[in-house]
Design a protein around this motif. Structure first.
Motif, short mmCIF file in Angstrom:
data_model
loop_
_atom_site.label_atom_id
_atom_site.label_comp_id
_atom_site.label_asym_id
_atom_site.label_seq_id
_atom_site.Cartn_x
_atom_site.Cartn_y
_atom_site.Cartn_z
N ALA A 147 0.67 -1.21 -0.03
CA ALA A 147 -0.14 -0.05 -0.63
C ALA A 147 0.88 1.73 0.11
CB ALA A 147 -0.89 -0.03 1.02
N LEU A 148 1.75 0.74 0.82
CA LEU A 148 3.01 2.37 0.72
C LEU A 148 3.77 2.51 -0.75
CD1 LEU A 148 4.77 1.93 3.63
CD2 LEU A 148 3.09 3.62 4.10
N ALA A 149 3.58 1.32 -1.30
CA ALA A 149 4.59 1.51 -2.39
C ALA A 149 3.56 2.46 -3.35
CB ALA A 149 4.66 0.47 -3.26
N LEU A 150 2.41 2.10 -3.54
CA LEU A 150 1.28 1.92 -4.19
C LEU A 150 0.76 3.02 -3.97
CD1 LEU A 150 -1.16 -1.06 -4.75
CD2 LEU A 150 0.04 0.52 -6.48
N ALA A 151 0.49 3.97 -2.57
CA ALA A 151 0.83 5.57 -2.91
C ALA A 151 1.97 6.39 -2.85
CB ALA A 151 0.44 5.77 -1.23
N ALA A 152 2.84 5.74 -2.47
CA ALA A 152 4.02 6.57 -3.40
C ALA A 152 4.23 6.46 -4.64
CB ALA A 152 5.19 5.84 -2.97
N LEU A 153 4.07 5.87 -5.56
CA LEU A 153 3.90 6.26 -6.87
C LEU A 153 2.40 6.95 -7.29
CD1 LEU A 153 3.30 3.01 -9.47
CD2 LEU A 153 2.23 4.54 -9.70
N ALA A 154 1.47 6.90 -6.99
CA ALA A 154 0.09 7.71 -7.06
C ALA A 154 0.70 8.95 -6.92
CB ALA A 154 -0.91 7.23 -6.79
N ALA A 155 1.52 9.71 -5.76
CA ALA A 155 1.38 10.96 -4.74
C ALA A 155 2.13 10.94 -5.71
CB ALA A 155 1.88 10.39 -3.87
N GLY A 156 3.55 10.43 -6.64
CA GLY A 156 4.76 11.57 -7.39
C GLY A 156 4.25 11.97 -8.56
N GLN A 157 2.74 10.99 -8.84
CA GLN A 157 2.35 11.56 -10.33
C GLN A 157 1.30 13.05 -10.24
OE1 GLN A 157 3.41 10.14 -12.64
NE2 GLN A 157 3.70 8.99 -10.54
N ILE A 158 1.47 13.06 -8.85
CA ILE A 158 0.99 14.89 -8.53
C ILE A 158 2.06 16.12 -8.19
CG2 ILE A 158 -1.01 16.16 -7.35
CD1 ILE A 158 -1.88 12.78 -6.43
N THR A 159 1.59 17.43 -8.49
CA THR A 159 2.12 18.24 -9.37
C THR A 159 1.67 18.90 -7.93
OG1 THR A 159 3.30 18.36 -11.29
CG2 THR A 159 3.14 20.69 -10.66
N PRO A 160 2.45 19.06 -6.51
CA PRO A 160 1.86 19.91 -5.70
C PRO A 160 1.93 21.45 -6.21
CG PRO A 160 3.36 19.08 -4.36
CD PRO A 160 3.21 18.43 -5.86
N ALA A 161 0.49 22.17 -5.73
CA ALA A 161 0.45 23.92 -6.16
C ALA A 161 1.09 24.64 -5.11
CB ALA A 161 -1.04 24.28 -5.97
N PRO A 162 2.07 25.45 -6.07
CA PRO A 162 3.51 26.27 -5.23
C PRO A 162 2.63 27.45 -4.36
CG PRO A 162 2.61 27.46 -7.21
CD PRO A 162 1.94 25.81 -7.29
N ARG A 163 2.84 27.28 -2.66
CA ARG A 163 2.25 27.87 -1.41
C ARG A 163 2.52 29.20 -1.78
NH1 ARG A 163 4.65 25.28 3.38
NH2 ARG A 163 4.30 23.15 3.57
N THR A 164 1.30 30.30 -1.73
CA THR A 164 1.28 31.58 -2.05
C THR A 164 1.29 32.63 -0.46
OG1 THR A 164 -0.32 31.41 -3.38
CG2 THR A 164 -0.68 33.37 -2.66
N PRO A 165 1.95 33.24 -0.48
CA PRO A 165 3.02 33.77 0.76
C PRO A 165 1.77 34.49 1.73
CG PRO A 165 5.07 34.18 -0.52
CD PRO A 165 3.32 34.06 -1.26
N LYS A 166 1.70 33.67 3.14
CA LYS A 166 0.67 34.82 3.71
C LYS A 166 0.31 36.24 3.38
CE LYS A 166 0.52 31.34 7.47
NZ LYS A 166 0.74 31.85 8.70
N GLY A 167 0.98 36.76 2.83
CA GLY A 167 0.71 38.20 2.56
C GLY A 167 0.34 38.83 1.64
N LEU A 168 -0.34 37.87 0.81
CA LEU A 168 -0.22 37.92 -0.62
C LEU A 168 -1.35 37.75 -0.86
CD1 LEU A 168 3.23 37.18 -3.96
CD2 LEU A 168 2.33 39.50 -2.54
N VAL A 169 -1.81 36.98 0.33
CA VAL A 169 -3.75 36.35 -0.19
C VAL A 169 -5.20 37.43 0.38
CG1 VAL A 169 -5.03 34.56 1.27
CG2 VAL A 169 -3.31 33.96 1.09
N SER A 170 -5.06 38.08 -0.53
CA SER A 170 -6.24 38.85 -0.87
C SER A 170 -7.29 38.65 0.40
CB SER A 170 -6.96 39.75 -2.24
OG SER A 170 -7.35 38.80 -2.43
#
Length: 310
Positions: free
Chosen positions: A287-310
């Motif tokens: 299960a861990l290997a399958l999760a790693a395989l699947a999660a590795g295909q996702i490109t996480p969205a870049p974090r937005t600095p808190k000061g730039l959040v409207s």
């Protein structure tokens, strides 16, 4: 048969839409999934004690067939580039893989091979100047742990030469993957032709060592012929064509993480066809290997600095 021109630089494909990327990822995943059948095909169908001959039959006939289908030869710098990629992705990789398999239990060799995504992530920062992705690096480590839980047993042996060969094999194909991404594919050359170049080059690298060390094994019956045909067609030309086609458009580390399918498919076939069983710890690792395989295909969205959040 024509030769290709040598363009100044390979043209990188445009970004792939999400739906297209999902389909391309599934097609690319076919390659390591089929490579996972190698162990059971080798043990059940092929003559024993002839791993180099099996590697040669997997590479050279498939490569020559790819050349006949594509009718395209390298030109200019692509002669040495194709030779280098074929050596790294096929010839040296197969040889080192079989040395590791001869000197180590299959589980240890598979775990060393699972380190390839981590090596690819590190090599991509050096060769491609990509920023190291902590997300995929972490999941690469999780994948190694998962595969280790699945395939490592209490009697695992750690032969130094075998471990060195296993790591060198992972580094060989990892370097080949990154260089394939860097150099791209020449314009006018199909994925079949590109795979044919590399399989032929890798097969030629294997030819002399195979003849000197093993020769042609006896006992090649109908089952063995079927095994060689499977390894050369599905596991050779078709798999490498889809692999290089996917590598051209998909993120290089995400593609490398698909390689975790190989030991998982090999394990699943052992359960289905060889009356093997998995204990709870092995199921957790699966299960861990399958999760790693699947999660590795996702490109996480870049974090937005808190000061730039409207």
């Amino acid at each position: 048969m024509t030769t290709t021109t040598d363009p100044p630089a390979p043209t990188q494909p445009a970004s792939t839409p999400a739906t297209g990327r999902a389909g391309l990822t599934l097609a690319t995943a076919f390659a390591p999934a089929v490579w996972g059948t190698t162990y059971i095909v080798t043990t059940e169908l092929l003559p024993p004690h002839a791993p180099l001959f099996a590697a040669l039959m997997r590479a050279l006939p498939a490569g020559l067939l790819g050349l006949l289908i594509a009718r395209t030869l390298p030109h200019g710098t692509w002669w040495w580039k194709a030779a280098a990629l074929g050596t790294l992705n096929v010839g040296a990789f197969f040889a080192l893989l079989f040395i590791a398999a001869e000197r180590l239990p299959g589980g240890v060799a598979a775990t060393l091979g699972a380190s390839q995504p981590i090596l690819v992530a590190l090599l991509a920062t050096l060769i491609l100047s990509e920023r190291l992705s902590p997300w995929r690096l972490i999941w690469g480590v999780v994948g190694v742990v998962g595969v280790g839980l699945v395939v490592l047993g209490p009697g695992a042996a750690f032969d130094p030469l075998g471990i060195l060969a296993g790591l060198a094999g992972a580094a060989s194909m990892g370097t080949g993957i990154v260089l394939t991404k860097r150099w791209g594919r020449p314009e006018g050359v199909s994925a079949v032709g590109f795979a044919g170049w590399q399989l032929t080059a890798g097969g030629l690298v294997l030819l002399v060592p195979t003849l000197l060390v093993e020769g042609i094994p006896g006992g090649i019956d109908t089952q063995a012929v079927a095994g060689y045909l499977w390894l050369g067609s599905a596991g050779g030309l078709i798999a490498y064509t889809l692999w290089f086609k996917g590598l051209r458009s998909l993120p290089v580390t995400a593609t490398a993480l698909l390689g975790l399918l190989s030991p998982l498919v090999a394990t699943a076939l052992g359960v289905l066809l060889a009356d093997e069983s998995l204990d709870p710890l092995q199921l957790l690792g699966f299960a861990l290997a399958l999760a790693a395989l699947a999660a590795g295909q996702i490109t996480p969205a870049p974090r937005t600095p808190k000061g730039l959040v409207s």
